[in-house]
Design a protein around this motif. Structure first.
Motif, PDB file in Angstrom:
ATOM      1  N   PRO A 203     -12.253 -68.022 -22.982  1.00 43.93           N
ATOM      2  CA  PRO A 203     -13.045 -67.744 -21.988  1.00 43.93           C
ATOM      3  C   PRO A 203     -13.187 -66.462 -21.560  1.00 43.93           C
ATOM      4  O   PRO A 203     -12.174 -65.721 -21.154  1.00 43.93           O
ATOM      5  CB  PRO A 203     -12.564 -68.853 -20.888  1.00 43.93           C
ATOM      6  CG  PRO A 203     -11.572 -69.782 -21.656  1.00 43.93           C
ATOM      7  CD  PRO A 203     -11.078 -69.104 -22.954  1.00 43.93           C
TER       8      PRO A 203
ATOM      9  N   THR B 292     -16.393 -74.016 -25.382  1.00 38.97           N
ATOM     10  CA  THR B 292     -16.407 -72.964 -24.636  1.00 38.97           C
ATOM     11  C   THR B 292     -15.072 -72.780 -23.592  1.00 38.97           C
ATOM     12  O   THR B 292     -15.075 -72.023 -22.751  1.00 38.97           O
ATOM     13  CB  THR B 292     -17.564 -73.114 -23.528  1.00 38.97           C
ATOM     14  OG1 THR B 292     -17.461 -74.200 -22.862  1.00 38.97           O
ATOM     15  CG2 THR B 292     -18.873 -72.972 -24.405  1.00 38.97           C
TER      16      THR B 292
ATOM     17  N   ILE C  88     -22.550 -66.422 -21.332  1.00 37.06           N
ATOM     18  CA  ILE C  88     -20.839 -66.187 -21.645  1.00 37.06           C
ATOM     19  C   ILE C  88     -20.754 -65.038 -22.322  1.00 37.06           C
ATOM     20  O   ILE C  88     -19.779 -64.980 -23.358  1.00 37.06           O
ATOM     21  CB  ILE C  88     -20.001 -67.637 -22.068  1.00 37.06           C
ATOM     22  CG1 ILE C  88     -20.864 -68.187 -23.126  1.00 37.06           C
ATOM     23  CG2 ILE C  88     -19.860 -68.456 -20.997  1.00 37.06           C
ATOM     24  CD1 ILE C  88     -19.797 -69.265 -23.818  1.00 37.06           C
TER      25      ILE C  88
ATOM     26  N   THR D  95     -14.918 -65.953 -18.602  1.00 34.70           N
ATOM     27  CA  THR D  95     -14.873 -65.936 -17.303  1.00 34.70           C
ATOM     28  C   THR D  95     -13.491 -66.187 -16.411  1.00 34.70           C
ATOM     29  O   THR D  95     -13.409 -66.243 -15.341  1.00 34.70           O
ATOM     30  CB  THR D  95     -15.557 -67.186 -16.882  1.00 34.70           C
ATOM     31  OG1 THR D  95     -15.095 -68.409 -17.392  1.00 34.70           O
ATOM     32  CG2 THR D  95     -17.295 -67.138 -17.437  1.00 34.70           C
TER      33      THR D  95
ATOM     34  N   SER E 115     -21.395 -74.973 -15.583  1.00 32.75           N
ATOM     35  CA  SER E 115     -19.966 -74.563 -15.084  1.00 32.75           C
ATOM     36  C   SER E 115     -19.428 -75.106 -13.930  1.00 32.75           C
ATOM     37  O   SER E 115     -18.319 -75.387 -13.681  1.00 32.75           O
ATOM     38  CB  SER E 115     -20.049 -72.980 -15.018  1.00 32.75           C
ATOM     39  OG  SER E 115     -20.487 -72.608 -13.849  1.00 32.75           O
TER      40      SER E 115
ATOM     41  N   GLN F 257     -15.495 -73.472 -20.025  1.00 29.63           N
ATOM     42  CA  GLN F 257     -16.380 -72.773 -19.170  1.00 29.63           C
ATOM     43  C   GLN F 257     -17.675 -73.676 -18.957  1.00 29.63           C
ATOM     44  O   GLN F 257     -18.326 -73.221 -17.604  1.00 29.63           O
ATOM     45  CB  GLN F 257     -16.715 -71.541 -20.013  1.00 29.63           C
ATOM     46  CG  GLN F 257     -15.656 -70.600 -20.300  1.00 29.63           C
ATOM     47  CD  GLN F 257     -16.249 -69.193 -20.966  1.00 29.63           C
ATOM     48  OE1 GLN F 257     -16.572 -68.168 -20.486  1.00 29.63           O
ATOM     49  NE2 GLN F 257     -16.236 -69.483 -22.233  1.00 29.63           N
TER      50      GLN F 257
END
Length: 341
Positions: free
Chosen positions: A289, A246, A146, A291, A27, A249
């Motif tokens: 995402p 992703t 993730i 995150t 990442s 990410q």
């Protein structure tokens, strides 16, 4: 488990490292070095280097030209035919390559092979399967990182389905050109990011790979980092498709193979790359995402959407593209003089 270390700025882990270590690497830098993976074995890697070296140095030009690169991205790439950075280096890359799609369930090639590779069909097939197996271990860790089901990525990358995955043998010939002498019109491999899900890179003895690190508070100007050459490790990097998939990410990072810095490094360079792509029919739709849960998450998500639309030519609001469509779009701008399959 393994405590993450860094070699020349690239995180180094083992295959069974904690997923937080792997996530931190992919990442941020988008690269990680996998220490002593169980497959492929060191002996298998060494053997594949021998096979590749024999092909590039001893196969006749006539036999190479019979299997020139096709629109299906398989075959021999002659010197300067590939232009990974066509704007920066329109003269093309100073390298040869040979691309092989995955062999069938009987370990037979699905394309014509020149004699010096056809003689090692079984060994090449086994090496491909080992590379794919290592990728599956990494993809399971990526999914866990993730908060996706373990098989989210692996189920979309089966070995025995039509796909764009490629085993690539590479040869950079000896050169009198040196980076320090400001040879602005020449490069061994122009700056680029890889097109697919992830890449395994096997190097031996001679370096040259450079990774473009983004700007940071400590380094406001992006800079090229010299990647380490560790004969018992595999360098892994994220591809463009995975970054888009992703939602940003995971990072797909620009890299290149520069001209040698010294006369000692100006000899021949051989490497092996395994480019993993999903099943051709997999629809690539941007994931939300996990995150980006902080207060700035929506703003960051919108920034990434705009970045990906500009960089990859794919807008998340458009209908999803298949993995095959994604790859064909990217390849069309890379090669000159490809044969129809």
């Amino acid at each position: 488990m393994s405590n993450q270390t860094a070699i020349n700025g690239i995180p180094s882990v083992t295959v069974d490292a904690d997923v937080s270590e792997i996530f931190k690497a992919i990442s941020s830098v988008g690269f990680l070095s996998v220490e002593s993976p169980p497959i492929p074995s060191p002996a298998d890697v060494a053997r594949m280097f021998e096979i590749g070296r024999d092909f590039f140095l001893n196969e006749s030009l006539e036999e190479k030209e019979k299997v020139g690169i096709t629109t299906g991205n398989v075959g021999w790439v002659k010197m300067r035919q590939e232009k990974l950075d066509a704007q920066g280096y329109p003269g093309g890359d100073i390298k040869e390559a040979y691309n092989m799609r995955l062999f069938d369930e009987n370990n037979k090639a699905q394309q014509p092979l020149p004699p010096l590779l056809a003689a090692h069909e079984d060994e090449i097939a086994q090496f491909m399967r080992s590379c794919h197996g290592l990728c599956m271990s990494l993809l399971r860790a990526f999914a866990r990182a993730i908060e996706l089901p373990d098989d989210f990525f692996t189920s979309r990358h089966p070995y025995d389905r039509p796909q764009g995955s490629i085993l690539r043998l590479l040869y950079y010939p000896p050169t009198e050109l040196l980076e320090a002498e400001d040879n602005r019109n020449d490069i061994r491999a122009g700056a680029h990011s890889d097109y697919g899900s992830l890449t395994l890179l096997f190097q031996k003895d001679v370096g040259g790979l450079q990774i473009l690190l983004p700007s940071s508070p400590d380094s406001p100007i992006p800079r090229w980092l010299n990647a380490p050459v560790l004969n018992d490790s595999v360098l892994v990097n994220i591809g463009d498709l995975m970054e888009f998939w992703t939602g940003g990410q995971f990072k797909s990072t620009m890299h290149r193979v520069a001209l040698p810095r010294t006369r000692e490094e100006a000899g021949p360079r051989f490497s092996i790359a395994f480019f993993l792509h999903p099943d051709d029919d997999v629809l690539i739709s941007r994931l939300t995402p996990t995150t980006l849960s902080n207060s700035n998450g929506a703003q960051e998500a919108n920034r990434r959407i705009k970045l990906h639309a500009a960089r990859f030519g794919v807008n998340p609001d458009d209908a999803p593209v298949t993995a095959k469509e994604w790859l064909l779009r990217r390849l069309s701008a890379t090669y000159t003089g490809r044969r129809e399959e």
